[in-house]
Design an enzyme around this catalytic site. Structure first.
Site, short mmCIF file in Angstrom:
data_model
loop_
_atom_site.label_atom_id
_atom_site.label_comp_id
_atom_site.label_asym_id
_atom_site.label_seq_id
_atom_site.Cartn_x
_atom_site.Cartn_y
_atom_site.Cartn_z
N GLY A 231 0.84 -1.18 0.00
CA GLY A 231 0.00 0.00 0.00
C GLY A 231 0.88 1.24 0.00
N TYR A 232 0.24 2.40 -0.11
CA TYR A 232 0.99 3.65 -0.21
C TYR A 232 0.55 4.62 0.87
CZ TYR A 232 2.87 1.94 -4.51
OH TYR A 232 3.55 1.17 -5.43
N LEU A 233 1.52 5.10 1.64
CA LEU A 233 1.27 6.17 2.60
C LEU A 233 1.21 7.50 1.86
CD1 LEU A 233 3.70 4.95 5.38
CD2 LEU A 233 1.20 4.96 5.49
#
Length: 156
Positions: free
Chosen positions: A29-31
């Site tokens: 996932g991406y912060l």
């Protein structure tokens, strides 16, 4: 500062699976998914990673990359606060004529997409393409994982 140089291709068929040295399931996932600085959290098998990538150059083949291993439990916790659109894929490592191709087979909202990347020493380094490689998509932002989480392959 590490510079990543790679080319990305679509994959035409599953012939690569018969010669893959190994495979691992990846959840990421991406912060932050802004092009200038993507911050990725990844669980790769039983390990966790935090990766920061800078914006690509004009060709899309080269960009800054920093990565550090983190405890898998911390990576799993960070995945809970990532932007919507987690990426789920299996990565196959395939050696071909002195190069290692990382072939990603995507699932869920990116089902049906299979891409291969090969890291290079320089942008003009020549690579012999195996028969299962298709069209080159280096620099095509639609195929960046950070874009696939926002605009999944099945929605194209």
């Amino acid at each position: 500062m590490a510079q990543e140089i790679e080319r990305k291709y679509l994959v035409k068929n599953e012939d690569f699976k018969a010669i893959a040295a190994r495979q691992v399931r990846i959840i990421q996932g991406y912060l932050s998914s802004v092009p200038e600085r993507t911050v990725r959290v990844r669980v790769k098998g039983d390990k966790g990673f935090l990766t920061i990538k800078g914006i690509g150059n004009e060709s899309g083949a080269s960009r800054y990359e920093w990565e550090s291993e983190i405890p898998v439990a911390e990576a799993q916790d960070l995945l809970k606060i990532c932007e919507p659109g987690v990426i789920d894929k299996t990565r196959y490592l395939v050696e071909y004529e002195g190069h290692i191709f990382e072939v990603d087979e995507f699932y869920q909202s990116n089902e049906g997409l299979v891409v291969a990347e090969v890291e290079l020493q320089s942008e003009d380094q020549q690579v012999n393409k195996p028969s299962w490689l298709g069209e080159e998509v280096t620099g095509d932002a639609r195929y960046y994982n950070s874009m696939l989480m926002k605009q999944p392959y099945t929605s194209w």
